[in-house]
Scaffold this motif. Structure first.
Motif, short mmCIF file in Angstrom:
data_model
loop_
_atom_site.label_atom_id
_atom_site.label_comp_id
_atom_site.label_asym_id
_atom_site.label_seq_id
_atom_site.Cartn_x
_atom_site.Cartn_y
_atom_site.Cartn_z
N GLY A 1 0.83 -1.19 0.00
CA GLY A 1 0.00 0.00 0.00
C GLY A 1 0.86 1.23 0.00
N ILE A 2 0.31 2.36 0.45
CA ILE A 2 0.95 3.64 0.29
C ILE A 2 1.10 4.30 1.64
N PRO A 3 2.29 4.77 1.98
CA PRO A 3 2.44 5.51 3.21
C PRO A 3 1.69 6.83 3.14
N HIS A 4 1.09 7.24 4.22
CA HIS A 4 0.31 8.47 4.24
C HIS A 4 1.18 9.61 4.73
N LEU A 5 1.22 10.67 3.94
CA LEU A 5 2.08 11.81 4.24
C LEU A 5 1.23 13.02 4.60
N PRO A 6 1.77 13.92 5.42
CA PRO A 6 1.04 15.13 5.76
C PRO A 6 1.08 16.12 4.62
N ARG A 7 0.23 17.11 4.65
CA ARG A 7 0.27 18.18 3.66
C ARG A 7 1.48 19.07 3.93
N SER A 8 2.05 19.61 2.85
CA SER A 8 3.15 20.54 2.96
C SER A 8 3.03 21.53 1.82
N ARG A 9 4.01 22.49 1.63
CA ARG A 9 3.86 23.37 0.51
C ARG A 9 5.16 24.04 0.05
N ASN A 10 5.42 24.37 -1.35
CA ASN A 10 6.18 25.28 -2.20
C ASN A 10 7.06 24.86 -3.33
N ASP B 1 3.85 20.05 -1.97
CA ASP B 1 5.16 20.42 -2.50
C ASP B 1 5.53 19.53 -3.67
N ALA B 2 6.15 20.12 -4.71
CA ALA B 2 6.48 19.37 -5.92
C ALA B 2 7.43 18.21 -5.63
N ALA B 3 8.44 18.43 -4.79
CA ALA B 3 9.40 17.36 -4.48
C ALA B 3 8.72 16.26 -3.67
N ASP B 4 7.85 16.63 -2.75
CA ASP B 4 7.14 15.62 -1.96
C ASP B 4 6.28 14.73 -2.85
N ILE B 5 5.56 15.36 -3.80
CA ILE B 5 4.75 14.59 -4.73
C ILE B 5 5.63 13.66 -5.56
N GLN C 1 -4.25 6.18 -1.15
CA GLN C 1 -3.64 7.31 -0.45
C GLN C 1 -4.72 8.27 0.02
N ALA C 2 -4.73 8.56 1.31
CA ALA C 2 -5.76 9.42 1.87
C ALA C 2 -5.54 10.88 1.53
N ASP C 3 -4.31 11.30 1.40
CA ASP C 3 -4.02 12.71 1.20
C ASP C 3 -2.70 12.84 0.46
N LEU C 4 -2.58 13.89 -0.35
CA LEU C 4 -1.35 14.13 -1.10
C LEU C 4 -0.65 15.37 -0.56
N PRO C 5 0.67 15.36 -0.57
CA PRO C 5 1.40 16.58 -0.22
C PRO C 5 1.22 17.62 -1.32
N VAL D 1 0.66 15.81 -12.17
CA VAL D 1 1.16 14.53 -11.67
C VAL D 1 0.31 14.06 -10.49
N GLY D 2 -0.07 14.99 -9.62
CA GLY D 2 -0.92 14.62 -8.49
C GLY D 2 -2.24 14.04 -8.96
N ARG D 3 -2.86 14.67 -9.97
CA ARG D 3 -4.13 14.16 -10.48
C ARG D 3 -3.95 12.81 -11.17
N ALA D 4 -2.85 12.67 -11.91
CA ALA D 4 -2.57 11.39 -12.56
C ALA D 4 -2.35 10.30 -11.53
N PHE D 5 -1.70 10.66 -10.41
CA PHE D 5 -1.46 9.67 -9.36
C PHE D 5 -2.77 9.26 -8.69
#
Length: 301
Positions: free
Chosen positions: A18-27, A228-232, A222-226, A201-205
């Protein structure tokens, strides 16, 4: 421009499917990077960016403020853990430590609050003698430790900065090296263009993720996506079913633009494949509904 359960060597990699769940972040040259953490297997969430504490690792190492921008010519001594998997910054790595040399190494890291380096094996056995490894790896910070009998341990580590091996300085009882830090991911796009690309990429994922859950019932969405571009980019690279060699190539990439575009193409291809599988399943189900179950073939004596 703005700057932005598999057996490993001395351990069992026990990541759930499965997929590890990551917190939201930004920039978003935007130097791309932000707070990365994991709730996977109960890991705690740092809520702010937490650079590695290099001062714990060696007396002549750069301090935590300079870690992200360390001079590539400078060297830091780092214990290495060769495995047949690729760890990306911000991603969790659960391990069961059972081999004597890695019980020693991880025990020292736990005792002295030291990180260690995760590197992909290029050639050699996972358990036993020294292996040849790829030169680029990821620093892992131990987040959780469960001590077991006979010195064995279950640990949960979190990927931090990428590094390049400058020199192997020790192979027994475990491997260690002098390493230099790689720069954070950079972008040649302006901020709006980078946000558009990472959003695509986020939408494609998300589409791939949901289709995978329909194809594979054991898949965890995945419940939530980050943000930040690098996080994604690192989340997608970690989760996608690529070979270790393919993931190593993604880890070695310095451009977030190239990384995201590569992943967008791969996600599109795999989503197309999933849709074809689901369409084939529907046709089979429609035939069964129309004609009923096919009778079992009779056997003449």
């Amino acid at each position: 421009m703005p700057r932005l359960g598999r057996r490993g060597q001395g351990a069992v990699l026990s990541r759930r499917r499965g997929i590890p769940h990551l917190p939201r972040s930004r920039n978003a040259r935007l130097r791309v990077g932000s707070a990365r953490a994991a709730e996977h297997l109960g890991a705690r969430h740092p809520n702010a960016r937490r650079p590695p504490h290099w001062r714990h690792m060696t007396s002549d190492a750069p301090n935590s403020e300079a870690a992200a921008d360390a001079d590539p010519e400078s060297g830091v001594h780092l214990r290495l853990f060769p495995v047949h998997t690729v760890l990306f910054p911000g991603m969790p790595l659960p391990l069961h430590i059972f081999e004597d040399r890695y019980k020693l190494m991880i025990g020292e890291c736990v005792r002295d609050e030291l990180p260690f380096g995760v590197v992909l094996i290029r050639q050699g056995s996972e358990v036993g003698g020294p292996a040849r490894v790829h030169p680029i790896g990821t620093v892992a910070r131990i987040e959780q430790v469960e001590k077991l009998d006979d010195g064995r341990m279950n640990i949960l580590a979190l990927g931090e900065h990428r590094f390049r091996i400058a020199e192997i300085v020790q192979e027994e009882p475990y491997m260690s090296a002098r390493v230099s830090f790689l720069p954070q991911l950079v972008s040649d796009l302006d901020e709006d263009e980078l946000l558009d690309l990472s959003g695509a990429v986020g939408r494609a994922f998300v589409a791939y993720d949901r289709l995978t859950a329909l194809v594979d019932r054991d898949w965890e969405v995945q419940a939530d996506l980050p943000h930040d571009a690098a996080d994604i980019a690192y989340l997608v690279a970690s989760v996608m079913p690529l070979s270790p060699r393919e993931k190593q190539a993604l880890l070695a990439q310095d451009s977030v633009d190239t990384l995201l575009r590569t992943e967008r193409n791969a996600l599109t291809q795999r989503s197309f494949h999933h849709r074809a599988v689901l369409a084939a399943r529907r046709r089979v189900e429609e035939r069964e509904e129309e004609h009923g179950d096919m009778p079992a073939p009779s056997h003449l004596n």
